[in-house]
Design a protein around this motif. Structure first.
Motif, PDB file in Angstrom:
ATOM      1  N   ASN A   1       0.829  -1.210   0.000  1.00 53.13           N
ATOM      2  CA  ASN A   1       0.000   0.000   0.000  1.00 53.13           C
ATOM      3  C   ASN A   1       0.864   1.261   0.000  1.00 53.13           C
ATOM      4  O   ASN A   1       0.569   2.238  -0.708  1.00 53.13           O
ATOM      5  CB  ASN A   1      -0.926   0.012   1.209  1.00 53.13           C
ATOM      6  N   ASP A   2       1.938   1.250   0.798  1.00 51.91           N
ATOM      7  CA  ASP A   2       2.830   2.408   0.842  1.00 51.91           C
ATOM      8  C   ASP A   2       3.522   2.617  -0.495  1.00 51.91           C
ATOM      9  O   ASP A   2       3.725   3.759  -0.934  1.00 51.91           O
ATOM     10  CB  ASP A   2       3.867   2.230   1.951  1.00 51.91           C
ATOM     11  N   ALA A   3       3.896   1.521  -1.165  1.00 50.34           N
ATOM     12  CA  ALA A   3       4.536   1.639  -2.477  1.00 50.34           C
ATOM     13  C   ALA A   3       3.564   2.230  -3.499  1.00 50.34           C
ATOM     14  O   ALA A   3       3.960   3.038  -4.351  1.00 50.34           O
ATOM     15  CB  ALA A   3       5.034   0.275  -2.947  1.00 50.34           C
ATOM     16  N   GLU A   4       2.291   1.845  -3.398  1.00 50.33           N
ATOM     17  CA  GLU A   4       1.282   2.403  -4.298  1.00 50.33           C
ATOM     18  C   GLU A   4       1.046   3.877  -3.997  1.00 50.33           C
ATOM     19  O   GLU A   4       0.754   4.670  -4.882  1.00 50.33           O
ATOM     20  CB  GLU A   4      -0.026   1.619  -4.165  1.00 50.33           C
ATOM     21  N   THR A   5       1.198   4.235  -2.727  1.00 47.04           N
ATOM     22  CA  THR A   5       0.980   5.617  -2.306  1.00 47.04           C
ATOM     23  C   THR A   5       2.150   6.518  -2.660  1.00 47.04           C
ATOM     24  O   THR A   5       1.979   7.606  -3.200  1.00 47.04           O
ATOM     25  CB  THR A   5       0.750   5.682  -0.786  1.00 47.04           C
ATOM     26  N   TYR A   6       3.348   6.047  -2.372  1.00 43.96           N
ATOM     27  CA  TYR A   6       4.527   6.913  -2.471  1.00 43.96           C
ATOM     28  C   TYR A   6       5.400   6.661  -3.695  1.00 43.96           C
ATOM     29  O   TYR A   6       6.404   7.348  -3.892  1.00 43.96           O
ATOM     30  CB  TYR A   6       5.365   6.776  -1.199  1.00 43.96           C
ATOM     31  N   GLY A   7       5.046   5.682  -4.518  1.00 43.12           N
ATOM     32  CA  GLY A   7       5.775   5.489  -5.766  1.00 43.12           C
ATOM     33  C   GLY A   7       6.688   4.273  -5.767  1.00 43.12           C
ATOM     34  O   GLY A   7       6.954   3.646  -4.747  1.00 43.12           O
ATOM     35  N   SER A   8       7.197   3.954  -6.955  1.00 39.72           N
ATOM     36  CA  SER A   8       7.982   2.738  -7.159  1.00 39.72           C
ATOM     37  C   SER A   8       9.313   2.751  -6.424  1.00 39.72           C
ATOM     38  O   SER A   8       9.938   1.703  -6.252  1.00 39.72           O
ATOM     39  CB  SER A   8       8.237   2.543  -8.664  1.00 39.72           C
ATOM     40  N   SER A   9       9.782   3.908  -5.987  1.00 41.09           N
ATOM     41  CA  SER A   9      11.066   3.968  -5.284  1.00 41.09           C
ATOM     42  C   SER A   9      10.952   3.502  -3.835  1.00 41.09           C
ATOM     43  O   SER A   9      11.962   3.282  -3.171  1.00 41.09           O
ATOM     44  CB  SER A   9      11.628   5.393  -5.313  1.00 41.09           C
ATOM     45  N   PHE A  10       9.721   3.331  -3.336  1.00 48.57           N
ATOM     46  CA  PHE A  10       9.528   2.917  -1.945  1.00 48.57           C
ATOM     47  C   PHE A  10      10.002   1.487  -1.752  1.00 48.57           C
ATOM     48  O   PHE A  10       9.671   0.593  -2.527  1.00 48.57           O
ATOM     49  CB  PHE A  10       8.059   3.029  -1.551  1.00 48.57           C
ATOM     50  N   LYS A  11      10.779   1.250  -0.704  1.00 53.76           N
ATOM     51  CA  LYS A  11      11.249  -0.083  -0.349  1.00 53.76           C
ATOM     52  C   LYS A  11      10.920  -0.360   1.111  1.00 53.76           C
ATOM     53  O   LYS A  11      10.914   0.546   1.940  1.00 53.76           O
ATOM     54  CB  LYS A  11      12.762  -0.229  -0.565  1.00 53.76           C
ATOM     55  N   TYR A  12      10.664  -1.623   1.419  1.00 49.37           N
ATOM     56  CA  TYR A  12      10.406  -2.027   2.795  1.00 49.37           C
ATOM     57  C   TYR A  12      11.482  -3.023   3.201  1.00 49.37           C
ATOM     58  O   TYR A  12      11.593  -4.097   2.609  1.00 49.37           O
ATOM     59  CB  TYR A  12       9.026  -2.664   2.920  1.00 49.37           C
ATOM     60  N   ARG A  13      12.276  -2.634   4.186  1.00 53.52           N
ATOM     61  CA  ARG A  13      13.387  -3.483   4.606  1.00 53.52           C
ATOM     62  C   ARG A  13      12.945  -4.396   5.740  1.00 53.52           C
ATOM     63  O   ARG A  13      12.597  -3.945   6.824  1.00 53.52           O
ATOM     64  CB  ARG A  13      14.577  -2.632   5.026  1.00 53.52           C
ATOM     65  N   ILE A  14      12.989  -5.688   5.493  1.00 56.97           N
ATOM     66  CA  ILE A  14      12.516  -6.666   6.458  1.00 56.97           C
ATOM     67  C   ILE A  14      13.483  -6.821   7.627  1.00 56.97           C
ATOM     68  O   ILE A  14      13.082  -7.134   8.741  1.00 56.97           O
ATOM     69  CB  ILE A  14      12.252  -8.016   5.755  1.00 56.97           C
ATOM     70  N   GLY A  15      14.757  -6.611   7.407  1.00 55.00           N
ATOM     71  CA  GLY A  15      15.697  -6.732   8.505  1.00 55.00           C
ATOM     72  C   GLY A  15      17.085  -7.115   8.015  1.00 55.00           C
ATOM     73  O   GLY A  15      17.459  -6.824   6.880  1.00 55.00           O
ATOM     74  N   THR A  16      17.833  -7.789   8.872  1.00 57.33           N
ATOM     75  CA  THR A  16      19.204  -8.179   8.566  1.00 57.33           C
ATOM     76  C   THR A  16      19.354  -9.690   8.664  1.00 57.33           C
ATOM     77  O   THR A  16      18.856 -10.311   9.608  1.00 57.33           O
ATOM     78  CB  THR A  16      20.189  -7.506   9.539  1.00 57.33           C
ATOM     79  N   ILE A  17      20.025 -10.273   7.684  1.00 58.37           N
ATOM     80  CA  ILE A  17      20.316 -11.701   7.655  1.00 58.37           C
ATOM     81  C   ILE A  17      21.828 -11.876   7.773  1.00 58.37           C
ATOM     82  O   ILE A  17      22.593 -11.192   7.079  1.00 58.37           O
ATOM     83  CB  ILE A  17      19.823 -12.358   6.349  1.00 58.37           C
ATOM     84  N   ILE A  18      22.273 -12.771   8.649  1.00 56.03           N
ATOM     85  CA  ILE A  18      23.706 -13.046   8.794  1.00 56.03           C
ATOM     86  C   ILE A  18      23.996 -14.439   8.247  1.00 56.03           C
ATOM     87  O   ILE A  18      23.360 -15.422   8.651  1.00 56.03           O
ATOM     88  CB  ILE A  18      24.148 -12.950  10.266  1.00 56.03           C
TER      89      ILE A  18
END
Length: 423
Positions: free
Chosen positions: A43-60
């Motif tokens: 929903n945020d990507a649709e609102t704010y545009g294709s440059s929006f990314k959602y970072r899930i976290g860090t993987i080691i």
């Protein structure tokens, strides 16, 4: 080595789960949270545009003797994401799917979670494509790869979070608790009050209401409320000696959305105050017979995202007004309602970008009204200044949103006493 990868690229890696890892213990509630978080990101990507990314976290990851990448931290998320992607794309293959899971707890949770994913999407078939696209276009993760297992465990121990990044309000919680370190009992009380609240309500309060109103009141278009924006709510300490800090201290317990507050306990009081104030505003629309027609429209389900945006815009304006004047003057509320919902009448396609422009009064030949309503509330001396604003109810047939919103236009005319006449 650290790098940012989209989730699909992460899952394409030659991953393995070492024997020292604990069983897969994520349950259905964890999967629900994951699905909801991805939905919010879409929903945020649709609102704010294709440059929006959602970072899930860090993987080691650690490269083992076989050349595979052992998952040191993040296996719960990775297995869950594999289950989700396998459902969305049955032809998907990856190294995790080739692992023979022998632990009974892991087997049971994999089975239950995959079954739940099937059930969840059976009611939301229309969003499957969006979720699949999110794996490549929206969701990303920080991947830290090391060659020595000792380094991997050192990184593991130094991680302050598990799963996704801390939400902005969680970072603010930690910040303001640090400001209270001299007052341990007050810290304890603040944490107790905070934990009693629904974190989704707190997230929504900042994302939908407080942060947009803060910006719009200054004539600034708002942006997503992320960790980058938390300085807005760090407050100020009295020991700075600033005049506005002393003024803020003397103003308590009275808050204003557009004004600063003292760092520390006042942050928690502020959140509590606005959760209650928002509830008061919404209940007034439901209970006050003078606003029955408003409540009918506010509760109406149209299936239009733009209609939901409009409802949020009205509540933002009403919250901003009530926060300053502490009354529900019928004429003022009517003006705010008409102003907000005329935008839905005006636009064929209504996205958040239009909401953002409209809120700051940006001129557009499609907008019947170009009024910076939040800025006007911010500078108004009396509530009658808002009640006296001229809000037009005119439908330009050359540019209007089509017959779909005729009923809304007719309601707005009725509310404003314009039935049968043109304004």
């Amino acid at each position: 080595m650290a790098e940012i990868k989209c989730i699909r690229d992460l899952l394409k890696m030659d991953l393995d789960i070492p024997g020292y890892q604990r069983p897969y213990k994520w349950n259905i509630r964890n999967i629900v949270d994951l699905l909801n978080d991805i939905g919010d990101a879409i929903n945020d990507a649709e609102t704010y545009g294709s440059s929006f990314k959602y970072r899930i976290g860090t993987i080691i990851l650690h490269r083992n003797k076989k050349g595979k990448m052992d998952i040191v931290d993040g296996q719960q998320r990775i297995i869950s994401l594999v289950l989700l992607l396998k459902y969305l794309e049955p032809s998907f293959v990856c190294s995790i799917l080739n692992i023979d899971f022998t632990n009974k707890v892991t087997q049971a949770n994999i089975h239950k979670n995959y079954r739940f994913i099937e059930e969840w999407f059976s009611l939301k078939k229309e969003v499957k494509r969006k979720y699949l696209d999110a794996f490549e276009k929206i969701l990303e993760v920080v991947v830290i790869s090391v060659d020595k297992v000792a380094e991997a465990f050192q990184l593991f121990d130094s991680q302050n979070t598990r799963g996704k990044e801390l939400d902005p309000h969680d970072l603010l919680k930690a910040y303001h608790l640090r400001e209270m370190k001299k007052y341990p009992y007050e810290m304890e009380h603040a944490v107790t009050k905070w934990e009693a609240k629904d974190t989704k309500d707190i997230r929504n309060l900042f994302k939908v209401y407080l942060f947009p109103v803060w910006n719009w009141s200054r004539g600034i278009k708002t942006k997503p409320f992320t960790a980058k924006e938390i300085d807005t709510y760090k407050g100020i300490t009295e020991d700075k000696g600033y005049s506005y800090a002393r003024r803020a201290g003397k103003a308590m317990p009275y808050f204003q959305i557009t004004e600063p507050f003292l760092a520390g306990n006042d942050f928690f009081e502020m959140v509590d105050h606005y959760l209650w104030l928002l509830d008061d505003v919404q209940r007034e629309m439901e209970r006050n017979t003078a606003f029955e027609v408003f409540e009918t429209i506010l509760k109406k389900e149209t299936g239009s995202v733009g209609f939901s945006y409009t409802r949020d815009l009205f509540y933002c304006a009403l919250l901003c007004y009530y926060d300053k004047f502490h009354n529900f003057d019928e004429l003022a509320v009517k003006k705010l309602f008409t102003w907000a919902y005329m935008l839905r009448v005006d636009m064929v396609n209504l996205g958040y970008d239009s909401i953002n422009k409209y809120a700051v009064g940006e001129k557009n030949d499609r907008y019947t009204n170009s009024i910076p309503i939040f800025a006007k509330i911010n500078v108004a001396r009396l509530h009658t200044d808002i009640a006296g604003i001229h809000v037009k109810v005119i439908r330009n047939t050359d540019k209007a949103s089509g017959e779909k919103w005729d009923w809304l236009y007719d309601k707005l005319k009725e509310i404003n006493g314009l039935t049968g006449v043109s304004e």
